[in-house]
Design an enzyme around this catalytic site. Structure first.
Site, PDB file in Angstrom:
ATOM      1  N   HIS A 166      -5.727  -4.423   5.181  1.00 58.99           N
ATOM      2  CA  HIS A 166      -4.271  -4.280   5.306  1.00 58.99           C
ATOM      3  C   HIS A 166      -3.657  -5.354   6.202  1.00 58.99           C
ATOM      4  O   HIS A 166      -2.444  -5.539   6.205  1.00 58.99           O
ATOM      5  CB  HIS A 166      -3.939  -2.890   5.861  1.00 58.99           C
ATOM      6  CG  HIS A 166      -4.249  -1.790   4.876  1.00 58.99           C
ATOM      7  ND1 HIS A 166      -3.267  -1.123   4.185  1.00 58.99           N
ATOM      8  CD2 HIS A 166      -5.424  -1.285   4.441  1.00 58.99           C
ATOM      9  CE1 HIS A 166      -3.833  -0.226   3.377  1.00 58.99           C
ATOM     10  NE2 HIS A 166      -5.141  -0.311   3.518  1.00 58.99           N
ATOM     11  N   ASP A 374       2.035 -10.643  10.295  1.00 63.96           N
ATOM     12  CA  ASP A 374       1.933  -9.275   9.787  1.00 63.96           C
ATOM     13  C   ASP A 374       1.315  -9.319   8.396  1.00 63.96           C
ATOM     14  O   ASP A 374       1.690 -10.180   7.588  1.00 63.96           O
ATOM     15  CB  ASP A 374       3.339  -8.640   9.707  1.00 63.96           C
ATOM     16  CG  ASP A 374       3.310  -7.130   9.893  1.00 63.96           C
ATOM     17  OD1 ASP A 374       2.274  -6.519   9.557  1.00 63.96           O
ATOM     18  OD2 ASP A 374       4.321  -6.565  10.350  1.00 63.96           O
TER      19      ASP A 374
HETATM   20  C1  G6P Z   1      -1.763  -1.038  11.109  1.00 62.31           C
HETATM   21  C2  G6P Z   1      -3.187  -1.021  10.613  1.00 62.31           C
HETATM   22  C3  G6P Z   1      -3.653   0.405  10.332  1.00 62.31           C
HETATM   23  C4  G6P Z   1      -3.414   1.248  11.566  1.00 62.31           C
HETATM   24  C5  G6P Z   1      -1.931   1.204  11.964  1.00 62.31           C
HETATM   25  C6  G6P Z   1      -1.592   2.032  13.201  1.00 62.31           C
HETATM   26  O1  G6P Z   1      -0.903  -0.660  10.076  1.00 62.31           O
HETATM   27  O2  G6P Z   1      -3.348  -1.821   9.464  1.00 62.31           O
HETATM   28  O3  G6P Z   1      -5.036   0.423  10.019  1.00 62.31           O
HETATM   29  O4  G6P Z   1      -3.796   2.594  11.353  1.00 62.31           O
HETATM   30  O5  G6P Z   1      -1.596  -0.147  12.212  1.00 62.31           O
HETATM   31  O6  G6P Z   1      -2.395   1.659  14.278  1.00 62.31           O
HETATM   32  P1  G6P Z   1      -3.335   2.698  15.020  1.00 62.31           P
HETATM   33  O7  G6P Z   1      -4.146   1.871  15.959  1.00 62.31           O
HETATM   34  O8  G6P Z   1      -2.429   3.661  15.703  1.00 62.31           O
HETATM   35  O9  G6P Z   1      -4.188   3.374  13.974  1.00 62.31           O
END
Ligand code: G6P
Length: 466
Positions: A166, A374
């Site tokens: 992602h 991003d």
């Molecule tokens: C991004 C990443 C996700 C992640 C999200 C939130 O979108 O690609 O994999 O879950 O951020 O971050 P966190 O560390 O809270 O999971």
């Protein structure tokens, strides 16, 4: 409820489950997990009785029992307090995240973090191997789990395995700093199909694979260790229909009107919605706004900037600092340009339900999405999905994946403060009629590439992998 023996024909594996448990006083409740991954994948899983989502509940300790959300099964994986520090805060978010975001803060390399990363990836792989039916499709997500495909392939050669990243894949010159660069590539090449957000990410990945493994790459087919892995760009979308429905909901619209009034009914509302992360460019955005006010190119009487900064990774290096900087700048702008009872920047360090965010998108005349880097940025797409009358201006960083698709946005280089100022000033002064063609074209794109289509495209391609 699933029994221990139950097997699933479609298994999603991601670090987080789509919901996490939070405590409100004595009551524990489930709320959506943060980030774009969950918001894009959840509609894809919704109502699928053959699907299970394997992930972490957001609370350290034993995983707990499987449970159902939105008509599909969630299978929690345990992550201990120690692993949370070494695997999640450490290797995932203080090594991989900064390295893959152009080393915006220096990545740290620690062998103990790597050991924890291997152990937790092994656990996710073992869970997926247990839950997958013979010949099942397993779809692994994101940088936390880059070893799972290889581990799963060794345990269950019968599975069809896809991996989607992602976040951006960095330039080869950056990637090769990683001490465990070969192990990670080997782990990824356990998949039949690897998806990235953009063509640039795909090229970067292929260049890294060639340099590190010497593998033969023909077109987008990598041959290595007697196996073939396909690679491709699959830009992710949003649940456009649901967002559009919310935007048309009278309750959401009346909340929007209420918010606008609370802000003092300014002529122009500018909006930023981000996790509080150093990659998001919030600081540069505030600096540009402050200078525009100081130079009287924008007036505090006419404009209000709403900045939502969802709390994120507060224990990780770089996040405490960005919070201090942002909050200091907000204080300074309000101190210099606000009047009694009417700040010019409305800063909320809180997470908000999607209904509330849609209310904000509805009143945002100018949407500021200016990350330094991003993978995609779904906020940009959500904003566009909320503008059925084709009004509003999206100021969008050219270093987001979204910029590849939303070419009629006002594209900016967020490192160039003067350029950012010019773009913000011009966006504020744009009439609805002038804004319309660009928004119309972006809306076509956002409607045609939804989260559901993204998943269909990826899974259809995975289905053709031998
Ligand atoms: C991004 C990443 C996700 C992640 C999200 C939130 O979108 O690609 O994999 O879950 O951020 O971050 P966190 O560390 O809270 O999971």
């Amino acid at each position: 409820m699933a029994t221990d023996e139950q097997k699933w024909s479609f298994v999603v594996v991601a670090n987080r489950l789509p919901v996490r448990r939070v405590r409100e006083g004595a009551v524990a409740k489930l709320v959506p997990s943060p980030g774009g991954l969950v918001s894009a994948l959840r509609p894809v899983m919704s109502g699928n009785p053959d699907a299970v989502w394997v992930g972490w509940s957001g609370v350290p300790g034993p995983g707990g029992d499987p449970f159902e959300v939105d008509g599909f099964q969630c299978h929690p994986v345990s992550v201990s307090q120690g692993e949370l520090q070494l695997f999640y805060e450490g290797f995932s978010n203080a090594t991989l995240w900064p390295l893959f975001h152009d080393a915006l803060v220096p990545p740290e390399y620690h062998r103990t973090w790597w050991d924890a990363y291997c152990a937790v990836n092994q656990r996710y792989a073992a869970n997926a191997a247990d839950l997958a039916a013979p010949g099942a499709t397993v779809w692994i997500h994101d940088y936390h789990l880059m070893l799972v495909a290889g581990l799963l392939r060794a345990a269950r050669p019968d599975l069809r395995i896809g991996f989607f990243l992602h976040i951006p894949f960095p330039a080869r010159e950056l990637y090769i700093r990683m001490p465990w660069r070969a192990e990670i590539i080997d782990g990824l090449l356990g998949a039949d199909l690897i998806g990235l957000q953009t063509a640039l990410g795909t090229d970067n990945f292929c260049r890294a694979v060639t340099r590190i493994t010497g593998a033969k790459i023909t077109g987008k087919l990598i041959q290595h260790n007697g196996r073939a892995t396909r690679v491709g760009a699959f830009p992710i979308g949003i649940d456009t229909e649901r967002i559009a429905e919310l935007a048309a909901d009278p309750a959401v619209q009346s909340r929007a009107a209420e918010i606008r009034q609370t802000l003092g009914s300014p002529r122009t509302v500018l909006l930023g919605v981000d996790r509080l992360d150093y990659t998001k460019g919030i600081e540069a955005r505030l600096r540009a706004f402050r200078e525009l006010l100081a130079e009287q190119r924008l007036s505090a009487e006419d404009c209000a900037l709403v900045q939502i900064a969802e709390p994120s990774r507060s224990q990780v290096t770089g996040y405490g600092e960005i919070r201090r900087t942002v909050e200091q700048m907000v204080g300074e702008v309000n101190g210099n340009f606000g009047v009694m009872g009417r700040p010019v920047v409305h800063y909320l360090h809180q997470s908000h339900p999607i209904e509330e965010l849609v209310s904000m998108y509805l009143i945002a005349d100018v949407m500021l999405v200016t990350p330094l880097r991003d993978g995609m940025n779904l906020v940009a797409k959500e904003y566009v999905a909320c503008r059925p009358d084709n009004s509003g201006v999206l100021v969008l960083s050219e270093f987001t994946g979204a910029a590849q698709e939303l070419g009629t946005a006002d594209l900016v280089n967020p490192h160039d403060i003067e350029g950012l100022k010019t773009a913000m000033e011009s966006a504020v002064h744009r009439s609805d009629a002038e804004a319309e063609p660009a928004m119309r074209s972006m809306r076509r794109t956002v409607r045609s590439n939804t989260a559901q289509r993204w998943a269909e495209r990826f899974l259809a391609r995975l289905g053709t992998c031998p």
